[in-house]
Design an enzyme around this catalytic site. Structure first.
Site, PDB file in Angstrom:
ATOM      1  N   HIS A 132       0.858  -1.185   0.000  1.00 47.64           N
ATOM      2  CA  HIS A 132       0.000   0.000   0.000  1.00 47.64           C
ATOM      3  C   HIS A 132       0.895   1.236   0.000  1.00 47.64           C
ATOM      4  CE1 HIS A 132      -4.186  -1.076   0.017  1.00 47.64           C
ATOM      5  NE2 HIS A 132      -3.966  -2.059   0.861  1.00 47.64           N
ATOM      6  N   ASP A 137      -4.726   1.968   2.074  1.00 52.45           N
ATOM      7  CA  ASP A 137      -5.101   1.293   3.318  1.00 52.45           C
ATOM      8  C   ASP A 137      -5.546   2.298   4.371  1.00 52.45           C
ATOM      9  OD1 ASP A 137      -2.479   2.263   3.307  1.00 52.45           O
ATOM     10  OD2 ASP A 137      -1.736   0.778   4.710  1.00 52.45           O
ATOM     11  N   TYR A 335      -7.738   9.246 -16.980  1.00 51.35           N
ATOM     12  CA  TYR A 335      -8.545   9.963 -16.002  1.00 51.35           C
ATOM     13  C   TYR A 335      -8.719  11.421 -16.408  1.00 51.35           C
ATOM     14  CZ  TYR A 335      -7.557   5.967 -12.946  1.00 51.35           C
ATOM     15  OH  TYR A 335      -7.454   4.713 -12.411  1.00 51.35           O
ATOM     16  N   GLU A 411       0.780   7.628  11.890  1.00 49.66           N
ATOM     17  CA  GLU A 411      -0.572   7.202  12.254  1.00 49.66           C
ATOM     18  C   GLU A 411      -1.401   8.278  12.927  1.00 49.66           C
ATOM     19  OE1 GLU A 411       0.411   3.714  14.531  1.00 49.66           O
ATOM     20  OE2 GLU A 411       0.197   2.385  12.780  1.00 49.66           O
TER      21      GLU A 411
END
Length: 433
Positions: A132, A137, A335, A411
């Site tokens: 990832h 994630d 895109y 995190e």
């Protein structure tokens, strides 16, 4: 009381009363704090078990199980592995769409983390790790957290929330469709009819907890082109006996570079045309009969995009014709430009500031990378943002970027991402359509 004062008083009396949202008495910060450890755990698990585009089978199962545990209406199998959860609020109002992408990349992780990915696979015939490396994630985990928080406020919600977990943002495998475009093609918006869409993407290019925004064009369109230059094979000592596709290809490359510098109005929006591959020939003294060129087109205006398509074709064909060769040009649309709705950004920016903090919200420069969130933004008002996750004090110029095997996301950034999604939903509902 003079006339002016009387009129002012009358005006105030006639103003509609401010409606206090039903959720105003709910301790949203407390709910966000409670879910934060879960978001971190979910992300670590997903990081250890990454899956490539259109192959997010186990990821989808975990998401669907969580949404069902919240008693949401859940639909699976959209665009192969996509998962959608619908939260119906206790009061009427708009439907707010929140989106996260699920797929990982064919990158072998180089980080020394206890939850590092050790997954190996074969990608286009090459053995590689799976990682990832773009942070999808974290997107999934943050949206799972937002779903849990908002579900606990269901009775107070003035509207519905559509949680979209999308596969294949990094692009479907060769020969397959995928991603946002396929979800729309299969009727996502026709069935659920969202009024607005929000998305957030983690990045290592900003410090932790910083939210980057931009009104209007944010990310470029991304399209691929291939040019087959057909000449006539000849001996290298007698080039006049053939038609040299290598020399012709060189002239085409130079000619195409003048499209952006000389043929489109770059004062409107910037654009980039780059060649990434040249293939032709097998021996030093043999002029081949063909040369293949492959490149990418990036820009920020859909009209200019069409101009560039046409000018590449015209330039290549006419240069080839002048040399007695032939140029076969193919444009593969990827895109579109990711465009943030200007009115929506203006309306919701105070919410972002409140969720992230006054000093943590930054206006971003345009990004020449691309995102298939752009397909949603073509259909309904949308706002896409970036979330920084690099520790303060780091040298951002040396920080491993998204898609690197060394990229790292702090995190503590996740709480900001989750809070931003939750507060955007609540405030948009409070404002109405």
């Amino acid at each position: 009381m003079n006339k002016k004062t009387m009129m002012m008083s009358l005006g105030i009396a006639l103003m509609p009363a401010v409606t206090i949202p039903a959720w105003a008495n709910v301790n949203v910060d407390k709910l966000l704090k409670q879910v934060e450890p879960k978001v971190i755990d979910w992300r670590r698990d997903l990081h250890q078990h990454p899956e490539l585009s259109n192959r997010e089978f186990e990821t989808a199962k975990k998401i669907a199980a969580h949404l069902r545990s919240l008693n949401l209406e859940v639909e699976t199998g959209i665009a192969y592995t996509g998962v959608v959860g619908l939260l119906k609020g206790g009061k009427p109002g708009p439907t707010v769409m929140l989106r996260a992408d699920m797929d990982a990349l064919p990158v072998t992780e180089d980080n020394d983390l206890p939850f590092r990915s050790k997954v190996m696979t074969e990608y286009r015939g090459v053995k590689t790790g799976v990682m990832h490396a773009c942070g999808h994630d974290t997107h999934v985990a943050m949206l799972m957290g937002a779903a849990e928080v908002l579900t606990k406020m269901q009775d107070e919600l003035a509207g519905n929330v559509l949680f979209v977990f999308q596969p294949a943002e990094e692009g479907a495998p060769p020969g397959e469709e995928g991603g946002a475009e396929l979800m729309l093609k299969q009727g996502l918006f026709k069935k659920y009819k969202p009024d607005v869409a929000f998305g957030i993407h983690i990045t290592s290019s900003m410090y932790t907890g910083t939210v980057g925004y931009r009104s209007g064009p944010l990310m470029a369109s991304a399209d691929r082109f291939e040019i087959e230059v057909v000449g006539k094979q000849a001996h290298g000592s007698r080039p006049w006996s053939g038609v040299d596709p290598i020399v012709t290809a060189a002239q085409i490359i130079n000619g195409v570079q003048t499209i952006v510098s000389r043929q489109v109005n770059i004062t409107k929006e910037p654009a980039v045309v780059s060649f990434g591959k040249i293939a032709g020939g097998v021996r030093n003294n043999i002029i081949p009969d063909k040369v293949n060129l492959v490149g990418t087109i990036r820009n920020f205006d859909m009209g200019i995009r069409e101009q560039i398509f046409e000018k590449i074709k015209t330039t290549a064909e006419h240069i080839a014709l002048s040399q007695g060769a032939q140029a076969n040009v193919e444009i593969f649309e990827g895109y579109p430009v990711t465009v943030n709705n200007k009115e929506l950004v203006e309306k919701m920016l105070p919410t972002v500031v409140r969720a992230a903090g006054k000093d943590k919200v930054k206006e971003m420069a345009k990004i020449t990378g691309a995102e298939d969130f752009s397909f949603y933004a073509l259909e309904i008002p949308a706002m896409f943002m970036f979330l920084g996750a690099t520790p303060e004090g780091s040298d951002l110029s040396k920080t491993p970027s998204n898609h690197s095997p060394l990229v790292f996301f702090e995190e503590s950034a996740f709480k900001t991402g989750t809070a931003t999604m939750v507060n955007l939903t609540l405030d948009y509902m409070a404002m109405g359509k």
